[in-house]
Design a protein around this motif. Structure first.
Motif, PDB file in Angstrom:
ATOM      1  N   MET A   1     -40.055  46.017 -16.272  1.00  5.35           N
ATOM      2  CA  MET A   1     -39.356  44.840 -16.803  1.00  5.35           C
ATOM      3  C   MET A   1     -38.318  44.291 -15.820  1.00  5.35           C
ATOM      4  O   MET A   1     -38.163  43.096 -15.683  1.00  5.35           O
ATOM      5  N   ASN A   2     -37.629  45.197 -15.124  1.00  6.09           N
ATOM      6  CA  ASN A   2     -36.695  44.724 -14.109  1.00  6.09           C
ATOM      7  C   ASN A   2     -37.441  44.014 -12.993  1.00  6.09           C
ATOM      8  O   ASN A   2     -37.001  42.991 -12.474  1.00  6.09           O
TER       9      ASN A   2
ATOM     10  N   LEU B   1     -40.300  42.481 -13.268  1.00  3.48           N
ATOM     11  CA  LEU B   1     -40.773  41.180 -13.753  1.00  3.48           C
ATOM     12  C   LEU B   1     -39.615  40.173 -13.850  1.00  3.48           C
ATOM     13  O   LEU B   1     -39.807  38.982 -13.594  1.00  3.48           O
ATOM     14  N   THR B   2     -38.435  40.680 -14.208  1.00  7.82           N
ATOM     15  CA  THR B   2     -37.282  39.773 -14.272  1.00  7.82           C
ATOM     16  C   THR B   2     -36.969  39.205 -12.890  1.00  7.82           C
ATOM     17  O   THR B   2     -36.755  37.994 -12.715  1.00  7.82           O
ATOM     18  N   THR B   3     -36.973  40.086 -11.883  1.00 11.90           N
ATOM     19  CA  THR B   3     -36.727  39.623 -10.517  1.00 11.90           C
ATOM     20  C   THR B   3     -37.826  38.665 -10.070  1.00 11.90           C
ATOM     21  O   THR B   3     -37.575  37.665  -9.405  1.00 11.90           O
TER      22      THR B   3
ATOM     23  N   SER C   1     -39.537  36.675 -11.924  1.00  9.05           N
ATOM     24  CA  SER C   1     -39.292  35.342 -12.493  1.00  9.05           C
ATOM     25  C   SER C   1     -38.304  34.569 -11.616  1.00  9.05           C
ATOM     26  O   SER C   1     -38.483  33.380 -11.356  1.00  9.05           O
ATOM     27  N   GLU C   2     -37.274  35.287 -11.174  1.00  4.68           N
ATOM     28  CA  GLU C   2     -36.264  34.653 -10.350  1.00  4.68           C
ATOM     29  C   GLU C   2     -36.857  34.152  -9.028  1.00  4.68           C
ATOM     30  O   GLU C   2     -36.612  33.015  -8.617  1.00  4.68           O
ATOM     31  N   TRP C   3     -37.701  35.017  -8.398  1.00  8.10           N
ATOM     32  CA  TRP C   3     -38.315  34.591  -7.130  1.00  8.10           C
ATOM     33  C   TRP C   3     -39.257  33.414  -7.349  1.00  8.10           C
ATOM     34  O   TRP C   3     -39.279  32.475  -6.554  1.00  8.10           O
TER      35      TRP C   3
ATOM     36  N   GLU D   1     -39.064  31.082  -9.437  1.00  7.16           N
ATOM     37  CA  GLU D   1     -38.315  29.839  -9.603  1.00  7.16           C
ATOM     38  C   GLU D   1     -37.563  29.431  -8.343  1.00  7.16           C
ATOM     39  O   GLU D   1     -37.501  28.265  -8.012  1.00  7.16           O
ATOM     40  N   SER D   2     -37.030  30.450  -7.641  1.00 10.04           N
ATOM     41  CA  SER D   2     -36.216  30.084  -6.476  1.00 10.04           C
ATOM     42  C   SER D   2     -37.047  29.981  -5.197  1.00 10.04           C
ATOM     43  O   SER D   2     -36.870  29.076  -4.403  1.00 10.04           O
TER      44      SER D   2
ATOM     45  N   ARG E   1     -37.001  43.325  -5.007  1.00  5.38           N
ATOM     46  CA  ARG E   1     -36.160  43.424  -6.196  1.00  5.38           C
ATOM     47  C   ARG E   1     -34.685  43.368  -5.828  1.00  5.38           C
ATOM     48  O   ARG E   1     -33.886  42.729  -6.501  1.00  5.38           O
ATOM     49  N   ALA E   2     -34.340  44.097  -4.746  1.00  4.54           N
ATOM     50  CA  ALA E   2     -32.919  44.177  -4.368  1.00  4.54           C
ATOM     51  C   ALA E   2     -32.536  43.114  -3.356  1.00  4.54           C
ATOM     52  O   ALA E   2     -31.390  43.047  -2.938  1.00  4.54           O
ATOM     53  N   ASP E   3     -33.530  42.323  -2.935  1.00  2.00           N
ATOM     54  CA  ASP E   3     -33.320  41.360  -1.850  1.00  2.00           C
ATOM     55  C   ASP E   3     -32.726  42.083  -0.637  1.00  2.00           C
ATOM     56  O   ASP E   3     -31.716  41.662  -0.082  1.00  2.00           O
TER      57      ASP E   3
ATOM     58  N   GLU F   1     -29.196  45.073 -10.303  1.00  2.00           N
ATOM     59  CA  GLU F   1     -30.193  44.307  -9.564  1.00  2.00           C
ATOM     60  C   GLU F   1     -29.597  42.945  -9.216  1.00  2.00           C
ATOM     61  O   GLU F   1     -29.394  42.110 -10.112  1.00  2.00           O
ATOM     62  N   PRO F   2     -29.313  42.695  -7.952  1.00  2.00           N
ATOM     63  CA  PRO F   2     -28.584  41.468  -7.605  1.00  2.00           C
ATOM     64  C   PRO F   2     -29.300  40.193  -8.034  1.00  2.00           C
ATOM     65  O   PRO F   2     -28.658  39.248  -8.480  1.00  2.00           O
TER      66      PRO F   2
ATOM     67  N   ARG G   1     -29.581  35.554 -11.662  1.00  2.00           N
ATOM     68  CA  ARG G   1     -30.326  34.764 -12.644  1.00  2.00           C
ATOM     69  C   ARG G   1     -29.560  34.677 -13.966  1.00  2.00           C
ATOM     70  O   ARG G   1     -29.461  33.599 -14.563  1.00  2.00           O
TER      71      ARG G   1
ATOM     72  N   LYS H   1     -35.364  42.342 -21.131  1.00  2.00           N
ATOM     73  CA  LYS H   1     -35.856  41.801 -19.868  1.00  2.00           C
ATOM     74  C   LYS H   1     -37.372  41.801 -19.895  1.00  2.00           C
ATOM     75  O   LYS H   1     -37.960  42.735 -20.445  1.00  2.00           O
ATOM     76  N   PRO H   2     -38.051  40.899 -19.250  1.00  2.00           N
ATOM     77  CA  PRO H   2     -37.479  39.707 -18.608  1.00  2.00           C
ATOM     78  C   PRO H   2     -37.094  38.676 -19.666  1.00  2.00           C
ATOM     79  O   PRO H   2     -37.730  38.590 -20.688  1.00  2.00           O
TER      80      PRO H   2
END
Lengths: 567, 238
Positions: A398-399, A401-403, A405-407, A409-410, A457-459, B10-11, B16, B103-104
């Motif tokens: 889930m973490n 997938l959350t990241t 989603s961020e990638w 979009e960004s 995930r951690a960039d 998680e940064p 976000r 999450k997400p």
């Protein structure tokens, strides 16, 4: 159980001891006989002058390769007394053809003796000749035997097996009686033999079961060859075949016994001890005088080999080794204390008792192994489950997938790269999770994909440095991956981290060092975390006990060294 | 202005969350702060105003579970838990968090969580089962206690004192308003500074000068606020 088995051994040994006690007081034996080579009908005559004939004990009569005459004297009163209340028989078992005369009158023949092989018609090995009471004289009586042996095909030390007078009966009745307990025990041995051979043939190639089955069958075959003499009054030339069969089966039984004990108790040394026993017994067969000594030595030598293996096993606390060693030792003791009685009367019973002990320990060991295997199979399923679960457990997935989603979009391109890395990692995991061993290259690829996912995930930049050869090395699945995951759990990597994997090969011994950077304030992890437990379980599954794992911090790294011997 | 504290290891997830929260708050958005560990988060959380919103991940670098709620207890801000492990949502609510976001998450879900935080606790959320507070002795961690053991809550300057049946007292930075919203029908706010557990209320007594007090089974007499007399009578069925 153990007491019960001891009782079986003792009971099995009793008939032999009892038989050894029974005297043969009703036998009339001849201390000395007179022997001459040659053939003359006059030799049968009661008054023939044999003063210059050679004198010897009956056991030393040797008609092999010639025709001889034997004269044996007995006092009239003694003979008449013996014949008074029972029909009397002259028991002459010999590897020869013979005619028997009492006071000049032929009382029987078995085969036709002759001066040359062509002249001789072979007789039966065991024979009894009725002694008519009316031929007995009050003074001296003389049994004259015309005897030759041209058809044996080998030379034996003791061609005469019995030479005595006793109440008339079948010449093999006593022998047959002595086999009955052994034959009864043979039924049980045969059942066990079928069980273990069937067990070997059915599903599992357990070599010690095969050896035990062969041992049981060889003992039965030896017993069958031995008791052939009691069931079938065969002609004496067949005797050599019987002896060779007995010797052969005893040898097979000996090898099987040594192999069984070796496989069970000293697996690494089975071949050496058995080969040594084979060589020593080979010398014994050629050097020992007499068939009984050869047979006895074969049994002794292999039994000693089995005992040594069991003793070493007992010292190393192998299951069943102590009990087996006691069984072997009792067997040896009985054989050494009374070798000939043992061979004649107790051998098969003792063997039956021993085999029953071995059956019992074998069944116990096999059920232990069965349980261990079932547990291992269960463990494999459990480990696979654990491995797959780890990848779909919410914190990771889930973490991620959350990241993701961020990638998306960004930076959509990075998002796609992350999907690519994640799907590669998951696919690899799925492919390897079923295996006990996978190629180290696959394992390293798995680590790389995981680090790629973690980097996104951690960039940050997490990388893997590989040192040393990797091809052809097989390792348990997700072992290095677990070490890397552990490092992420216990360290707060922010910008970058470089992991190192170093392989060292020396023959079949493989050593893998995994080095994860640590931070000054990183949380100390114990040697017994869930991750290390997973790695240990996987190593045990793949390599049994042939591995080691050390995991400890150094000032800047957490180092884990795994050693194993490739199977 | 509504400040934000985002406790997340998680940064990218933190970034976000902040973006979605700011979009939801619009012009109300104040300062943002980020923390990646308990050590970083605790001092920041303590300095937050009661109007702030705290986003808390329940797994930080291997530190997992409700131990992290200490950050919430030490802060007057309203806490929204953001976690990958949805199976913990009910538990999280029973510890009194304002909302639980799995999450997400979407932008809409974060906006909804912000709305709930500003409006106070969602009345449809699962009931609170525990109250957390720090023992009066400094240096010790946070203790969660079942509601049945709570005798009363007493408002002090910028914290609330939780009185337990054992006689011990726990301190929390949550406000009386927020605590009143968290607690169910078993509790009644009888005064600006007192919330009592019905199980420990023994006697309602009229004093001289039309003043009233509630005697607890501990023997203590608490004043009843003039405006709250009717509510209290209804609550006590008298």
């Amino acid at each position: 159980m153990i007491r019960f088995l001891f009782a079986i051994i003792l009971i099995a040994l009793l008939p032999g001891a009892a038989a050894a006690q029974s005297t043969r007081s009703d036998f009339i034996r001849f201390e000395e006989v007179r022997v001459v080579e040659g053939d003359d009908p006059q030799y049968a005559a009661p008054n023939f002058d044999d003063a210059n004939w050679a004198r010897t004990a009956p056991a030393n009569i040797d008609p092999q390769g010639r025709i001889i005459w034997v004269r044996a004297y007995i006092d009239g009163d003694r003979l008449a007394a013996a014949a008074a209340d029972q029909p009397l028989g002259f028991f002459l078992s010999a590897l020869a053809s013979r005619e028997v005369f009492l006071n000049g009158v032929m009382i029987g023949e078995n085969g036709i003796p002759g001066a040359t092989p062509a002249d001789e018609t072979p007789g039966a090995l065991d024979a009894v000749f009725y002694v008519p009471a009316d031929l007995i004289r009050p003074d001296a009586n003389v049994f004259a035997i015309r005897i030759s042996s041209h058809h044996l095909g080998a030379r034996l030390h003791w061609p005469i097996h019995s030479f005595h007078l006793a109440a008339y009966e079948s010449p093999t009745r006593r022998r047959l009686q002595s086999y009955i307990p052994a034959i009864a025990a043979g039924g049980a041995i045969a059942l066990g033999a079928f069980y273990f051979l069937g067990f070997y043939a059915s599903n599992r190639r357990d070599a010690s079961s095969l050896a035990l089955g062969i041992l049981a069958f060889a003992v039965i075959a030896q017993l069958a060859a031995e008791s052939w003499r009691a069931f079938d009054h065969y002609l004496y030339p067949s005797h050599m075949l019987r002896l060779y069969l007995m010797l052969g089966f005893a040898f097979i039984a000996g090898v099987a016994l040594s192999v069984f004990s070796g496989l069970r108790f000293t697996p690494q040394r089975t071949a050496q001890t058995t080969a040594l026993a084979v060589i020593v017994s080979g010398f014994a067969i050629f050097l020992a005088p007499g068939f009984d000594s050869k047979l006895g030595l074969i049994i002794l030598i292999f039994m000693i080999a089995a005992l040594v293996a069991a003793l070493i096993g007992a010292k190393n606390r192998k299951r069943g080794a102590f009990l087996s060693a006691i069984g072997f030792a009792i067997f040896l003791l009985a054989a050494i204390l009374a070798p000939y009685q043992f061979l004649d009367q107790t051998y098969y019973l003792a063997m039956a008792a021993l085999i029953i002990i071995l059956f019992a320990t074998q069944i116990r060991l096999l059920s232990d192994e069965q349980r261990a295997r079932e547990e291992a199979a269960l463990q494999t399923v459990r480990l696979r489950h654990e491995l797959l679960k780890k990848q779909i457990q919410p914190h990771f997935l889930m973490n991620t997938l959350t990241t993701l989603s961020e990638w998306i979009e960004s930076e959509p391109k990075t998002g796609v790269a992350m999907i690519d890395a994640l799907s590669r990692e998951l696919r690899l995991l799925y492919d390897i999770s079923d295996n006990t061993l996978i190629s180290l290259d696959d394992e390293l690829e798995l680590c790389r994909q995981h680090l790629k996912v973690m980097s996104l995930r951690a960039d940050a930049t997490f990388s893997l440095q590989i040192d040393g050869a990797t091809p052809d090395i097989q390792c348990p699945p997700a072992v290095l991956l677990t070490l890397i995951e552990n490092a992420f759990t216990h360290n707060e990597y922010r910008d970058s981290a470089e992991f190192e994997v170093k392989t060292t090969l020396s023959g079949k011994d493989i050593s893998i060092l995994c080095r994860a950077p640590t931070q000054a304030d990183s949380k100390t992890s114990s040697q017994n975390g869930a991750g290390l437990a997973y790695i240990r379980a996987r190593l045990k599954e793949a390599f049994g006990d042939d591995w080691s794992l050390e995991s400890a911090p150094t000032p800047r790294f957490w180092e884990t060294v795994i050693n194993w011997r490739s199977p | 202005m509504i400040d934000l504290l985002i406790v997340e290891d998680e940064p990218l997830v933190a970034k976000r969350l902040e973006r979605f929260a700011r979009e939801a708050l619009g012009k109300q958005a104040g300062k943002s702060a980020f923390a990646r560990s308990v050590e970083e988060a605790t001092p920041l959380a303590e300095l937050l105003p009661a109007s702030a919103v705290l986003f808390l991940d329940l797994n930080l670098f291997g530190v997992d579970g409700f131990d992290l709620l200490e950050i919430d207890i030490r802060s007057p801000a309203r806490t929204i838990v953001v976690s990958a492990d949805q199976s913990r949502a009910v538990d999280a609510f029973s510890y009194g968090v304002v909302d639980f976001v799995a999450k997400p998450f979407s932008k809409e879900r974060i906006a909804q969580a912000i709305d709930r935080a500003l409006a106070g606790r969602d009345p449809l959320a699962p009931p609170v089962k525990y109250l957390g507070g720090a023992p009066a002795t400094p240096g010790s961690g946070v203790v969660f206690t079942p509601l049945g053991d709570v005798v009363a809550l007493h408002g002090a300057d910028d914290y609330v004192e939780i009185e337990l049946s054992s006689g011990k007292r726990l301190l929390t930075r949550k406000t009386m308003i927020e605590l009143e919203a968290m607690l169910g029908q078993e509790f009644c706010r009888i005064h600006r500074s007192h919330i009592v557990n019905r199980s420990y209320a023994s006697e309602y007594r009229a004093q001289s000068g039309s003043r009233y007090s509630l005697i607890l089974s501990t023997g203590a007499a608490l004043p009843v606020g003039r405006a709250r007399i009717d509510d209290l009578k209804r609550w006590l069925n008298i």
